[in-house]
Scaffold this motif. Structure first.
Motif, PDB file in Angstrom:
ATOM      1  N   THR A   1       0.848  -1.194   0.000  1.00 40.96           N
ATOM      2  CA  THR A   1       0.000   0.000   0.000  1.00 40.96           C
ATOM      3  C   THR A   1       0.884   1.244   0.000  1.00 40.96           C
TER       4      THR A   1
ATOM      5  N   ASP B   1      -0.363   6.987   0.750  1.00 40.81           N
ATOM      6  CA  ASP B   1      -1.674   7.648   0.703  1.00 40.81           C
ATOM      7  C   ASP B   1      -2.830   6.664   0.785  1.00 40.81           C
ATOM      8  N   GLY B   2      -2.528   5.374   0.981  1.00 39.88           N
ATOM      9  CA  GLY B   2      -3.563   4.379   1.204  1.00 39.88           C
ATOM     10  C   GLY B   2      -3.988   3.595  -0.014  1.00 39.88           C
ATOM     11  N   THR B   3      -3.520   3.946  -1.215  1.00 30.98           N
ATOM     12  CA  THR B   3      -3.911   3.214  -2.407  1.00 30.98           C
ATOM     13  C   THR B   3      -3.010   2.000  -2.595  1.00 30.98           C
ATOM     14  N   PRO B   4      -3.562   0.906  -3.138  1.00 32.49           N
ATOM     15  CA  PRO B   4      -2.763  -0.315  -3.291  1.00 32.49           C
ATOM     16  C   PRO B   4      -1.853  -0.249  -4.512  1.00 32.49           C
TER      17      PRO B   4
ATOM     18  N   THR C   1      -0.679  -1.732  -7.806  1.00 26.67           N
ATOM     19  CA  THR C   1      -1.212  -2.600  -8.863  1.00 26.67           C
ATOM     20  C   THR C   1      -0.439  -2.351 -10.153  1.00 26.67           C
TER      21      THR C   1
ATOM     22  N   GLY D   1      -1.446   0.884 -11.658  1.00 26.70           N
ATOM     23  CA  GLY D   1      -0.803   2.006 -10.992  1.00 26.70           C
ATOM     24  C   GLY D   1       0.641   2.161 -11.434  1.00 26.70           C
TER      25      GLY D   1
ATOM     26  N   SER E   1       2.547   5.330 -13.207  1.00 23.31           N
ATOM     27  CA  SER E   1       3.796   5.906 -12.724  1.00 23.31           C
ATOM     28  C   SER E   1       4.808   6.031 -13.857  1.00 23.31           C
TER      29      SER E   1
ATOM     30  N   SER F   1       2.506   6.711  -6.426  1.00 22.82           N
ATOM     31  CA  SER F   1       1.122   6.259  -6.288  1.00 22.82           C
ATOM     32  C   SER F   1       0.256   6.814  -7.418  1.00 22.82           C
ATOM     33  N   PRO F   2      -0.834   6.130  -7.764  1.00 24.18           N
ATOM     34  CA  PRO F   2      -1.723   6.640  -8.812  1.00 24.18           C
ATOM     35  C   PRO F   2      -2.240   8.045  -8.517  1.00 24.18           C
ATOM     36  N   ALA F   3      -2.557   8.325  -7.255  1.00 25.46           N
ATOM     37  CA  ALA F   3      -3.036   9.660  -6.910  1.00 25.46           C
ATOM     38  C   ALA F   3      -1.946  10.709  -7.140  1.00 25.46           C
TER      39      ALA F   3
ATOM     40  N   LYS G   1       2.013   2.640   6.680  1.00 29.57           N
ATOM     41  CA  LYS G   1       1.505   1.613   5.783  1.00 29.57           C
ATOM     42  C   LYS G   1       2.623   0.823   5.106  1.00 29.57           C
TER      43      LYS G   1
END
Length: 515
Positions: A108, A111-114, A116, A119, A123, A178-180, A218
């Protein structure tokens, strides 16, 4: 614990015991005794980061990025490649035009997103859109497909033999965002969005002065996090940095040979790593601005004229290595036997044969920065003067020196040690980014590069040596010395350097056991 050096950099897979092995490796890197009471690592660094966005950062930003971003593949201190966010990687088929990455399950981002494959694709796309140093090395990627939630496949429109190396912490492209973060890149310049052991603490950070990192709650491998806090202090004056080390304000300082004597006298540990090939670039190889440079005999004469051993000893002492090539010991392309000895007589003969027995003037632009010492340019000028060549040195601020390369036939050379494949794309191929301003091209060199790019790991080293030899024969560069990267540190810190290898990641430094 057995060495992982036998693992192939080309094709790596791991089984179900990977996580346990990773935790054991982290334990092996930790302190043999109980942790120190003070769990803060304080680092002094000469340069502030150009950006905290890995896709736009330069090499000087490594200390600021390594705490917060885990790479896909980890280059260990001994040079071996180990799993990190990727658990497997391999080339598909032959020719180095297809590559597959399998990601670690259960990771993770801060920021909490997994983590994948989709993702990771986002990046990499962010890196490709950005103007950072990794963008050019990702250019061969034609398409990215996602055959499974944790599997990404890359199809390339031209061979790329060093994707495993590119996806380590050394080249930043391995630092997965991260994706975000990738979707909102403006925030990456001043914050972190990685899956590393730490996160930047904005409330305890002052840009261009100091940067503070706290634990990422995380993080997938908390046993691999050795400090409660990391601070990186910008200390642009080396004497001030050494004083801060002596008083305990910092534990580790990245510096140069200028303070090595003082650090040694104070009893600090010193780690050295071959880092930068320094000298001059003879950019005007067609003689557009300086007609004599169009003749290979003239370029070779300049190389024979320079006393590399004398200059290296005078400037770098025991930490420097004289080199006549843009490579370093340990790299596949490195030539063990020098091509250019110090031979002013031969230099004069070559100049006379080329019709320049009376010498000529050679304008050169250098940056006005300690990263390229003016003493080096003056030492080269002194040797060239002995064969009748006058080096006319113009010092400019670094930004101007880099943007005005087409106005000067020669410029400073300060290139980080890299494999031949990467150096070609930065230095000597026709489409090299930035450091081939006159777009010089050599058919033999281009052909060798294409063959090496498609070769397997067994055949490539010999081709790399042919590439470096051809570059040296052409005389496009006037390398003088291999300048080291240096770390000075207190005995409370375990850095665990390996001689001849790049420094271990900041994230792997740990409290040292003390007798």
């Amino acid at each position: 614990m057995s060495s992982p050096a036998v693992l192939s950099r080309r094709d790596f897979t791991v089984g179900g015991l990977l996580l346990a092995a990773g935790l054991a490796a982290a334990a092996c890197g930790g302190p043999p005794g109980s942790p120190a009471a003070d769990r803060t690592l304080r680092i002094g660094q000469y340069w502030p980061p150009t950006s905290l966005d890995p896709a736009k950062a330069g090499g000087e930003s490594q200390f600021f990025l390594q705490p917060a971003y885990d790479p896909l593949i980890y280059r260990a201190a001994d040079g071996s490649y180990q799993p990190r966010l990727a658990t497997a990687w391999r080339y598909l088929g032959t020719g180095n035009t297809a590559f597959e990455i399998t990601l670690r399950d259960g990771v993770t981002f801060s920021d909490g997103t997994p983590l994948t494959a989709e993702g990771l694709k986002a990046s990499i796309e962010h890196f490709r859109r950005s103007a950072g140093q990794a963008a050019a090395f990702l250019a061969p990627i034609a398409t990215m497909t996602v055959p499974g939630p944790l599997v990404l496949r890359l199809a390339l429109h031209q061979p790329h033999p060093l994707l495993p190396s590119l996806f380590t912490q050394d080249f930043l492209a391995g630092d997965v965002i991260s994706p975000a973060g990738a979707a909102s890149p403006a925030g990456l310049a001043t914050g972190t969005a990685g899956a590393g052991p730490y996160v930047l603490l904005p409330g305890e950070t002052v840009a261009n002065d100091h940067y503070t990192y706290g634990p990422n709650p995380k993080y997938w491998n908390p046993a691999g996090r050795f400090y409660d806090k990391i601070t990186v202090k910008v200390l642009p004056n080396e004497n001030t940095a050494l004083a801060a080390l002596k008083t305990g304000q910092v534990d580790v300082v990245a510096g140069s040979y200028a303070i090595a004597g003082g650090a040694r006298a104070a009893g600090f540990a010193i780690a050295s790593s071959p880092a930068i090939v320094m000298g001059l670039q003879l950019n005007d190889r067609a003689g557009t601005l300086c007609p004599p440079l169009a003749d290979v005999r003239v370029r070779q004469a300049l190389n024979f004229a320079v006393d590399r051993a004398k200059i290296t000893t005078a400037l770098l002492g025991e930490y420097g290595i004289p080199v006549d090539q843009p490579s370093a010991p340990g790299e596949d392309g490195f030539l063990e036997q020098p091509f250019y000895g110090h031979d002013p007589g031969k230099a004069r003969q070559l100049l006379a044969a080329a019709g320049h027995a009376g010498g000529f003037a050679l304008p050169v632009v250098i940056p006005s920065t300690p990263a390229f010492p003016g003493d080096l340019a003056q030492a080269i000028a002194s040797d060239l003067q002995q064969v009748g060549v006058t080096l006319r040195i113009t010092a400019k601020d670094p930004a101007s020196a880099n943007t005005e390369l087409t106005r000067f036939p020669a410029s400073s050379m300060g290139w980080g040690v890299l494999p031949a494949y990467f150096m070609g794309r930065g230095l000597w191929l026709k489409d090299a980014i930035g450091m081939n301003p006159f777009r010089s091209s050599d058919p033999e060199l281009e052909s060798l590069d294409r063959r090496a790019a498609a070769a397997d790991d067994a055949a490539r080293p010999a081709l790399d040596r042919q590439i470096i030899r051809r570059v040296v024969e052409l005389g496009w560069f006037l390398p003088v010395c291999l300048s080291p990267g240096l770390l000075f540190y207190r005995d409370t810190v375990g850095v665990d350097p390996v001689p001849g290898q790049p420094f271990p990641s900041v994230a792997s430094w740990h409290p040292a056991a003390r007798a």
